[in-house]
Design a protein around this motif. Sequence first.
Motif, PDB file in Angstrom:
ATOM      1  N   PHE A  29       0.800  -1.231   0.000  1.00 12.86           N
ATOM      2  CA  PHE A  29       0.000   0.000   0.000  1.00 12.86           C
ATOM      3  C   PHE A  29       0.830   1.276   0.000  1.00 12.86           C
ATOM      4  CE2 PHE A  29      -2.490  -3.230   2.405  1.00 12.86           C
ATOM      5  CZ  PHE A  29      -3.455  -3.458   1.439  1.00 12.86           C
ATOM      6  N   GLY A  30       2.139   1.188   0.037  1.00 15.22           N
ATOM      7  CA  GLY A  30       2.978   2.368  -0.047  1.00 15.22           C
ATOM      8  C   GLY A  30       3.179   3.069   1.284  1.00 15.22           C
ATOM      9  N   ALA A  31       3.834   4.225   1.201  1.00 15.92           N
ATOM     10  CA  ALA A  31       4.168   5.002   2.398  1.00 15.92           C
ATOM     11  C   ALA A  31       3.226   6.167   2.624  1.00 15.92           C
ATOM     12  CB  ALA A  31       5.606   5.508   2.291  1.00 15.92           C
ATOM     13  N   GLY A  32       2.188   6.306   1.808  1.00 15.56           N
ATOM     14  CA  GLY A  32       1.241   7.410   1.969  1.00 15.56           C
ATOM     15  C   GLY A  32       1.491   8.509   0.950  1.00 15.56           C
ATOM     16  N   LEU A  33       0.440   9.261   0.641  1.00 12.84           N
ATOM     17  CA  LEU A  33       0.557  10.328  -0.352  1.00 12.84           C
ATOM     18  C   LEU A  33       1.499  11.415   0.149  1.00 12.84           C
ATOM     19  CD1 LEU A  33      -3.105  10.768  -1.651  1.00 12.84           C
ATOM     20  CD2 LEU A  33      -1.234   9.462  -2.657  1.00 12.84           C
ATOM     21  N   GLY A  34       2.458  11.775  -0.691  1.00 15.03           N
ATOM     22  CA  GLY A  34       3.421  12.799  -0.329  1.00 15.03           C
ATOM     23  C   GLY A  34       3.622  13.780  -1.462  1.00 15.03           C
ATOM     24  N   ASP A  35       4.827  14.355  -1.509  1.00 11.83           N
ATOM     25  CA  ASP A  35       5.118  15.366  -2.532  1.00 11.83           C
ATOM     26  C   ASP A  35       5.856  14.773  -3.728  1.00 11.83           C
ATOM     27  OD1 ASP A  35       7.485  14.791  -1.340  1.00 11.83           O
ATOM     28  OD2 ASP A  35       8.000  16.852  -0.795  1.00 11.83           O
ATOM     29  N   LYS A  36       5.744  13.461  -3.919  1.00 13.00           N
ATOM     30  CA  LYS A  36       6.340  12.760  -5.064  1.00 13.00           C
ATOM     31  C   LYS A  36       7.862  12.894  -5.061  1.00 13.00           C
ATOM     32  CE  LYS A  36       2.085  12.181  -6.234  1.00 13.00           C
ATOM     33  NZ  LYS A  36       1.546  12.766  -5.005  1.00 13.00           N
ATOM     34  N   SER A  37       8.448  12.778  -3.856  1.00 19.18           N
ATOM     35  CA  SER A  37       9.894  12.842  -3.736  1.00 19.18           C
ATOM     36  C   SER A  37      10.384  11.677  -2.895  1.00 19.18           C
ATOM     37  CB  SER A  37      10.327  14.166  -3.092  1.00 19.18           C
ATOM     38  OG  SER A  37       9.897  14.229  -1.743  1.00 19.18           O
ATOM     39  N   PHE A  38      11.699  11.398  -3.019  1.00 17.28           N
ATOM     40  CA  PHE A  38      12.329  10.344  -2.220  1.00 17.28           C
ATOM     41  C   PHE A  38      13.713  10.831  -1.814  1.00 17.28           C
ATOM     42  CE2 PHE A  38      15.045   6.572  -1.774  1.00 17.28           C
ATOM     43  CZ  PHE A  38      14.304   5.851  -0.840  1.00 17.28           C
ATOM     44  N   GLY A  39      13.963  10.841  -0.518  1.00 13.91           N
ATOM     45  CA  GLY A  39      15.242  11.336  -0.038  1.00 13.91           C
ATOM     46  C   GLY A  39      15.456  12.803  -0.332  1.00 13.91           C
ATOM     47  N   GLY A  40      14.361  13.557  -0.413  1.00 19.29           N
ATOM     48  CA  GLY A  40      14.472  14.982  -0.693  1.00 19.29           C
ATOM     49  C   GLY A  40      14.613  15.328  -2.155  1.00 19.29           C
ATOM     50  N   LEU A  41      14.615  14.328  -3.045  1.00 25.07           N
ATOM     51  CA  LEU A  41      14.748  14.563  -4.476  1.00 25.07           C
ATOM     52  C   LEU A  41      13.481  14.105  -5.194  1.00 25.07           C
ATOM     53  CD1 LEU A  41      18.408  13.314  -5.012  1.00 25.07           C
ATOM     54  CD2 LEU A  41      17.622  15.682  -4.876  1.00 25.07           C
ATOM     55  N   PRO A  42      13.067  14.818  -6.241  1.00 26.99           N
ATOM     56  CA  PRO A  42      11.848  14.429  -6.967  1.00 26.99           C
ATOM     57  C   PRO A  42      12.003  13.074  -7.630  1.00 26.99           C
ATOM     58  CG  PRO A  42      13.029  16.142  -8.164  1.00 26.99           C
ATOM     59  CD  PRO A  42      13.696  16.022  -6.830  1.00 26.99           C
ATOM     60  N   ILE A  43      10.932  12.284  -7.594  1.00 25.76           N
ATOM     61  CA  ILE A  43      10.963  10.952  -8.218  1.00 25.76           C
ATOM     62  C   ILE A  43      10.875  11.060  -9.727  1.00 25.76           C
ATOM     63  CG2 ILE A  43       9.767   8.730  -8.379  1.00 25.76           C
ATOM     64  CD1 ILE A  43       8.866   9.135  -5.478  1.00 25.76           C
ATOM     65  N   ASP A  44       9.997  11.929 -10.218  1.00 22.32           N
ATOM     66  CA  ASP A  44       9.861  12.174 -11.658  1.00 22.32           C
ATOM     67  C   ASP A  44       9.625  10.901 -12.463  1.00 22.32           C
ATOM     68  OD1 ASP A  44      10.050  14.903 -11.437  1.00 22.32           O
ATOM     69  OD2 ASP A  44      12.197  14.992 -11.836  1.00 22.32           O
TER      70      ASP A  44
END
Length: 412
Positions: free
Chosen positions: A291-306
């Motif tokens: 189910f994932g880690a929850g809705l966020g700002d589409k980033s990982f480790g402070g960098l955009p996932i894109d």
Amino acid sequence: MAAGHTPRTVGTVWGLLVLNTLGSTGARTIVPLPRSLIQMVTMGALVAAFALALAVNLRLRIRPSAFLLLLTLLLVPSLISSVSLESGFGALFRCARLALFVATLWLLSRWWDGGTTFVRHHVRMYAVVLGSVAAGALVSPGAALPDLYGGRLVGALWPLTPPQIGQYAAVVIGLTVLLVLGGRTDRAGAAVVVVPSLVLLLLTHTRTATLGLLAGLVLAIGSLVLTSAAARRFFAWAVLCAAVAAVVFGSALRAWFLRDQSEENFTSLTGRAKVWDALLAAPRTTAEYLFGAGLGDKSFGGLPIDNSWLAVYHEQGVTGVALVTAMVVVLGAVALLRPPSLSRACALFLIGYCAIASYTEAGLGDASPYLLHLTVAASLLVAPAGTAPPPAPAAPAGRHVPRWARGDSEVI
């Protein structure tokens, strides 16, 4: 109200949804806009959109839609992963936003009729956004082409990044070209929209939007080639112009495409690949995997996932990935099964564009312009409502038909 008579309020609601998905981060604007103010405007637009949609559809009449059903089911993994508050209270806020967004789309589904009404709303609203970008570039070229973004075009009046502007320009260009080929708008009016949008797209140096535009148009026009002489002429001229441009402007096009990047930076997709590798290598619990880690700002480790698929995997798990995949596959399958038409071509363009852009842009799992693009595609693929069955053949003249066989309602 019949499906063929769409109230003007629907266009207003669509414009508010577009405003909601413009985002709250981006370049520095001429007049500094606090992020809290931008978020207030965008969220207020969503609340207003839902209220207007509800007011114009008080009887809650909706159209059955597999796309919207799957989008609604996406709320389940979003909520399950967000209640743990691993991503903070913002995750629950984003869940509420997504729920309100989906509810508004359900209310608007009443006016889906397979026509180009929502295509026109889509083009108009994003043309207004692009108009604000052009105005900002004219007022302050330095703010619109900052060194921070490598001289790429940004929003100087409203904080928009180069990929956002490129996306809007590509969609406006593609849909307008198809409307011209379908005879739904004149060439002069289309040129007023397409030419400035093309200039803005080139100034953004956005490769994803450009490739999505070209691939989407090839797919859409290819679906019309066998039935439309205008599509065949356009395709032939487009191939000829592309060949000439490749020969005459080959070096300039290569420089535009590379954007002065090193080979290492280019092959790693401007650093995206490093973020993707780190995201996939990160340890996850079973719940996070599903189910994932929850809705966020589409980033990982402070960098955009894109990347839409990895962003959905990170925030909504493999359950979310399965639902988003089903959404795209269902729309694509329905589009391929429809007979050739302008509506089908527009839907194929939007689906193809989103499929290409999903590789380097996030947004398929949350309220975003990409979901609006796919919603327009879904509205184009529904069967027209109220289609009456063909009349029964009349009985041959002079032949007596008993009353019980005539189907008269008064006969018991």
